[in-house]
Design an enzyme around this catalytic site. Structure first.
Site, short mmCIF file in Angstrom:
data_model
loop_
_atom_site.label_atom_id
_atom_site.label_comp_id
_atom_site.label_asym_id
_atom_site.label_seq_id
_atom_site.Cartn_x
_atom_site.Cartn_y
_atom_site.Cartn_z
N HIS A 186 0.83 -1.21 0.00
CA HIS A 186 0.00 0.00 0.00
C HIS A 186 0.86 1.25 0.00
CE1 HIS A 186 0.75 0.83 4.32
NE2 HIS A 186 0.63 -0.47 4.51
N CYS A 202 3.30 -4.86 6.74
CA CYS A 202 2.91 -4.58 5.36
C CYS A 202 4.05 -3.94 4.58
CB CYS A 202 1.69 -3.68 5.33
SG CYS A 202 0.17 -4.53 5.86
#
Length: 226
Positions: A186, A202
Site C-alpha cells: 500500500h 505490510c
C-alpha cells in the site's frame, strides 16, 4: 478492480499501522521528504534540487486527494522506480519483494523488471511466503487494530480515505489459498519511512509509486516474499 466496501478495504486486525515513531514533528519530516527548506539527516540525503516549475507539477494529477510528489533527491537513488535486469527468477506478470534490499520487483518479461523502493516490517513483524493479489482498492479507509487503539488512546476506530490515511492512495490485498493474509502492499502518509524497517508487516510504497504499480497489477497476480 476497485473495492467499493470501505470496511472490506481494511479488515480489523490488519498489521499495517506504523511500528515506529519519531521525536521529530510530522511537519519537519514532511518538509524533508518533500523537499522543504529544512534539511534532515535522512539516509542518502543530497543537496536539494530545483522543484518542478508551477504548482501543478508538485502533485499527481487526477486524484481525489492531494498526492504531492516526493523530492527523490532526499532519498537513496536505488529507491527510485528503475527498469533493471530481471534477476528475480519469477515469471513475467508477478511481484517479488526483496525485504533485505527494500525493493519491490514487478517482472515485466524474462529479461526485464521494474524496481521500486519500499518500506518493510520491523523485526518481529516480517512476513514471508507466496500469495496472490486478492483484492485492490483506491483510497481505502483504515481501521486501527484493538492493540493500536489501546496503545494510542483517542485514535479513531476508522481513518477515512485521504492524504493522512496510513494506507495511502492504493492498497493491494494479499491472499493465500483464498483467504486474506491481512498483509498489504500500500501507499503511505509517511514517505520518509521508505527504505527502512517501519511497518507492522505490510509493504509500503511512495503514493506516486503505488499509483503507478496499481495500474500494472491485476487480481490473481502472484506475489513472492522469499
Amino acid at each position: 478492480m476497485t473495492d467499493k466496501s470501505e470496511r472490506g478495504a481494511q479488515s480489523p486486525g490488519l498489521p499495517c499501522g506504523s511500528a515506529a515513531s519519531s521525536g521529530l514533528s510530522r511537519r519537519r519530516w514532511i518538509e524533508a521528504a518533500f523537499g522543504g527548506a529544512l534539511a534532515l539527516p535522512l539516509a542518502g540525503c543530497q543537496a536539494d534540487t530545483e522543484r518542478p516549475r508551477g504548482r501543478d507539477g508538485w502533485f499527481v494529477p487526477g486524484e481525489p486527494f492531494p498526492v504531492r510528489r516526493v523530492n527523490r533527491e532526499r532519498f537513496e537513488p536505488t529507491l527510485r522506480p528503475t527498469i533493471v535486469a530481471n534477476v528475480t527468477g519469477q515469471e513475467p506478470g508477478s511481484i517479488l519483494i526483496d525485504t533485505a534490499g527494500r525493493h519491490l520487483y514487478l517482472s515485466r518479461s524474462r529479461d526485464q523488471a521494474l524496481r521500486y523502493g519500499i518500506a518493510v516490517g520491523t523485526s518481529g513483524y516480517a512476513w514471508k511466503g507466496s500469495a496472490t493479489v486478492g483484492r485492490m482498492a483506491r483510497w481505502p479507509a483504515w481501521y486501527p487494530t484493538d492493540e493500536m487503539r489501546r496503545d494510542a488512546p483517542g485514535i479513531p476506530a476508522r481513518i477515512p480515505p485521504g492524504d493522512d490515511n496510513p494506507l495511502g492512495a492504493r492498497a493491494l490485498y494479499l491472499y493465500r489459498n483464498g483467504r486474506d493474509t491481512l498483509y498489504r502492499i500500500h501507499g503511505t502518509s509517511e514517505p520518509w519511512t521508505i527504505g527502512t524497517q517501519a511497518s507492522s508487516g505490510c509493504i509500503r510504497m511512495f503514493n506516486e509509486d503505488v499509483i503507478a504499480l496499481y495500474d500494472q497489477v491485476h487480481v490473481g497476480m502472484k506475489v513472492v516474499v522469499p
